[in-house]
Motif scaffolding. Structure first.
Motif, PDB file in Angstrom:
ATOM      1  N   GLN A  43      -2.718   8.746 -15.077  1.00  0.00           N
ATOM      2  CA  GLN A  43      -3.884   8.212 -15.765  1.00  0.00           C
ATOM      3  C   GLN A  43      -4.079   6.736 -15.470  1.00  0.00           C
ATOM      4  O   GLN A  43      -5.212   6.264 -15.367  1.00  0.00           O
ATOM      5  N   GLN A  44      -2.994   5.998 -15.342  1.00  0.00           N
ATOM      6  CA  GLN A  44      -3.064   4.572 -15.061  1.00  0.00           C
ATOM      7  C   GLN A  44      -2.412   4.289 -13.716  1.00  0.00           C
ATOM      8  O   GLN A  44      -1.240   4.574 -13.509  1.00  0.00           O
ATOM      9  N   SER A  45      -3.184   3.732 -12.799  1.00  0.00           N
ATOM     10  CA  SER A  45      -2.672   3.440 -11.462  1.00  0.00           C
ATOM     11  C   SER A  45      -1.945   2.110 -11.443  1.00  0.00           C
ATOM     12  O   SER A  45      -2.156   1.243 -12.296  1.00  0.00           O
ATOM     13  N   ILE A  46      -1.065   1.974 -10.464  1.00  0.00           N
ATOM     14  CA  ILE A  46      -0.338   0.720 -10.276  1.00  0.00           C
ATOM     15  C   ILE A  46      -0.611   0.193  -8.878  1.00  0.00           C
ATOM     16  O   ILE A  46      -1.058   0.932  -7.997  1.00  0.00           O
ATOM     17  N   CYS A  47      -0.342  -1.074  -8.671  1.00  0.00           N
ATOM     18  CA  CYS A  47      -0.538  -1.690  -7.360  1.00  0.00           C
ATOM     19  C   CYS A  47       0.789  -1.737  -6.607  1.00  0.00           C
ATOM     20  O   CYS A  47       1.844  -1.423  -7.152  1.00  0.00           O
ATOM     21  N   GLU A  48       0.726  -2.160  -5.358  1.00  0.00           N
ATOM     22  CA  GLU A  48       1.942  -2.218  -4.537  1.00  0.00           C
ATOM     23  C   GLU A  48       2.945  -3.227  -5.075  1.00  0.00           C
ATOM     24  O   GLU A  48       4.156  -3.017  -4.981  1.00  0.00           O
ATOM     25  N   ALA A  49       2.465  -4.331  -5.641  1.00  0.00           N
ATOM     26  CA  ALA A  49       3.371  -5.330  -6.202  1.00  0.00           C
ATOM     27  C   ALA A  49       4.188  -4.745  -7.351  1.00  0.00           C
ATOM     28  O   ALA A  49       5.388  -5.012  -7.487  1.00  0.00           O
ATOM     29  N   THR A  50       3.531  -3.912  -8.180  1.00  0.00           N
ATOM     30  CA  THR A  50       4.245  -3.261  -9.282  1.00  0.00           C
ATOM     31  C   THR A  50       5.267  -2.270  -8.741  1.00  0.00           C
ATOM     32  O   THR A  50       6.380  -2.158  -9.266  1.00  0.00           O
ATOM     33  N   THR A  51       4.894  -1.558  -7.695  1.00  0.00           N
ATOM     34  CA  THR A  51       5.829  -0.615  -7.073  1.00  0.00           C
ATOM     35  C   THR A  51       7.056  -1.353  -6.549  1.00  0.00           C
ATOM     36  O   THR A  51       8.198  -0.928  -6.754  1.00  0.00           O
ATOM     37  N   ARG A  52       6.840  -2.477  -5.860  1.00  0.00           N
ATOM     38  CA  ARG A  52       7.955  -3.262  -5.319  1.00  0.00           C
ATOM     39  C   ARG A  52       8.863  -3.757  -6.440  1.00  0.00           C
ATOM     40  O   ARG A  52      10.100  -3.655  -6.364  1.00  0.00           O
ATOM     41  N   THR A  53       8.255  -4.277  -7.505  1.00  0.00           N
ATOM     42  CA  THR A  53       9.043  -4.786  -8.632  1.00  0.00           C
ATOM     43  C   THR A  53       9.841  -3.679  -9.293  1.00  0.00           C
ATOM     44  O   THR A  53      11.017  -3.850  -9.642  1.00  0.00           O
ATOM     45  N   THR A  54       9.216  -2.511  -9.445  1.00  0.00           N
ATOM     46  CA  THR A  54       9.898  -1.378 -10.079  1.00  0.00           C
ATOM     47  C   THR A  54      11.070  -0.896  -9.237  1.00  0.00           C
ATOM     48  O   THR A  54      12.156  -0.621  -9.750  1.00  0.00           O
ATOM     49  N   LEU A  55      10.856  -0.803  -7.927  1.00  0.00           N
ATOM     50  CA  LEU A  55      11.928  -0.350  -7.037  1.00  0.00           C
ATOM     51  C   LEU A  55      13.110  -1.312  -7.067  1.00  0.00           C
ATOM     52  O   LEU A  55      14.268  -0.887  -7.090  1.00  0.00           O
TER      53      LEU A  55
END
Length: 292
Positions: A43-55
Motif C-alpha cells: 500500500q505504501q511504496s518506498i524509495c531506493e534510499a529507504t531500501t538501502r537504509t533498511t538493508l
C-alpha cells in the motif's frame, strides 16, 4: 522523548522479513530491482534510499562474491572421505607435510564488477559465490612448495607446465627438499590433481622414491584445503601494495621472487597449524566448500 523524534519507519519487522526473502531469492538483484519488487502489492511504496537504509540495518551490504572452483557431488564425497581419514591428525602430523602448487600472477587484473547482497557471515553461502574453472591467462606462472619448517623453492614456469617440465621440478626441487627436511622418510608430499601431476612418468618416479617419502592422496577441486593458497594471497597483496608496480613480466617475476623470500616464518607456520580446524570445517560442511 527521543523515541518520538524523527519520521516513522516505513519498513517494519514484517517488511524486513519480506525484503530478506527478496534477497535470498536473488542475491544479484540491484537496489532498483529490490525496491521495485518490494513495492509490488504494498500500500505504501518506498524509495531506493529507504531500501538501502533498511538493508544496512538488517546487516546486508553490497559486496563482490568470492570466486571458488565448481565442486561436483562426486568430488564433495571424496573431500569428505579425505577429511574423515585425517580428522585425528594433530599439528605434529601436519608438520610432516610439504605443500606445493602452481599460481599465475597478472600484470593487470579484471574483477568483473559483479556484486551481491549478503550479511557479514554469509561470504561462503552458495548463493553468494561465483564459480570458476581452471583456465589460462597472462602474466607469470610459478611453482612453489613449503612446509612448517621452511619455505621451499619458487620456480618460474616458462610457458605451460607439462609432464616433462614437472618431472624436472620434482627431481631437481622436490626430491632434495624432502630428503633434507625429512631424513627419516616420514614426510608427505602434497600435490593437486592437475593432469601433468598424474602423468605416468611422474607416477613412476614417485614409485621409485616411495622409500624416501609418501605422496599424500589429495581430493580433487580442493584448493581451500591447501595452505599454500594463502601464501599466494600474501604475494598478491604485496604486489598490489608496491609503490612502483611492475611494468613487464621480467619485473613481475623479480617482485614475486622477492616477496616469496621475505614471507615470515610465523605466517606459514600458522597456516600449517590451522589444518586441524580446516579438516573440521570440511567435516562440518560434509565435503562442501570451506572459506580460504
Amino acid at each position: 522523548m527521543r523515541q518520538s523524534c524523527g519520521g516513522k519507519c516505513l519498513v517494519d519487522a514484517r517488511g524486513q522479513r519480506r525484503m530478506g526473502r527478496l534477497i535470498q531469492a536473488d542475491r544479484r538483484a540491484t537496489l532498483t530491482e529490490i525496491t521495485t519488487r518490494y513495492n509490488r502489492g504494498m500500500q505504501q511504496s518506498i524509495c531506493e534510499a529507504t531500501t538501502r537504509t533498511t538493508l544496512r540495518r538488517m546487516g546486508y551490504n553490497s559486496r563482490r562474491p568470492h570466486r571458488v572452483p565448481l565442486i561436483s557431488p562426486t568430488n564433495s564425497k571424496k573431500r569428505l572421505q579425505f577429511a574423515q581419514a585425517h580428522q585425528n591428525w594433530t599439528v605434529e602430523d601436519w608438520k610432516n607435510v610439504a605443500w606445493s602448487d602452481e599460481s599465475r600472477f597478472l600484470l593487470r587484473h579484471s574483477d568483473g564488477r559483479v556484486r551481491i547482497w549478503r550479511k557479514q557471515n554469509e561470504n561462503m553461502d552458495p548463493s553468494c559465490l561465483v564459480t570458476t574453472v581452471q583456465a589460462g591467462g597472462g602474466g607469470v606462472m610459478v611453482w612453489g612448495m613449503f612446509s612448517w619448517h621452511t619455505l621451499g623453492p619458487l620456480v618460474p614456469i616458462g610457458h605451460r607446465l607439462n609432464a616433462t617440465a614437472y618431472l624436472s621440478i620434482v627431481s631437481d626441487h622436490v626430491h632434495p627438499f624432502m630428503t633434507t627436511m625429512y631424513p627419516s622418510s616420514d614426510g608427505y608430499f602434497q600435490q593437486d590433481n592437475t593432469p601433468c601431476h598424474k602423468a605416468r612418468i611422474i607416477s613412476n618416479w614417485f614409485l621409485e622414491h616411495d622409500n624416501e617419502f609418501t605422496v599424500l592422496k589429495w581430493p580433487p577441486q580442493s584448493p581451500d584445503l591447501n595452505p599454500i593458497e594463502h601464501l599466494w594471497d600474501v604475494v598478491e597483496q604485496e604486489l598490489c601494495a608496491l609503490d612502483v608496480h611492475p611494468t613487464n613480466l621480467h619485473q613481475l617475476q623479480d617482485a614475486i621472487q622477492s616477496i616469496w623470500a621475505n614471507i615470515s616464518k610465523e605466517c606459514f607456520q600458522h597456516l600449517v597449524e590451522s589444518m586441524p580446524r580446516t579438516i573440521k570445517a570440511v567435516l562440518k560442511a560434509k565435503g562442501g566448500r570451506t572459506q580460504y
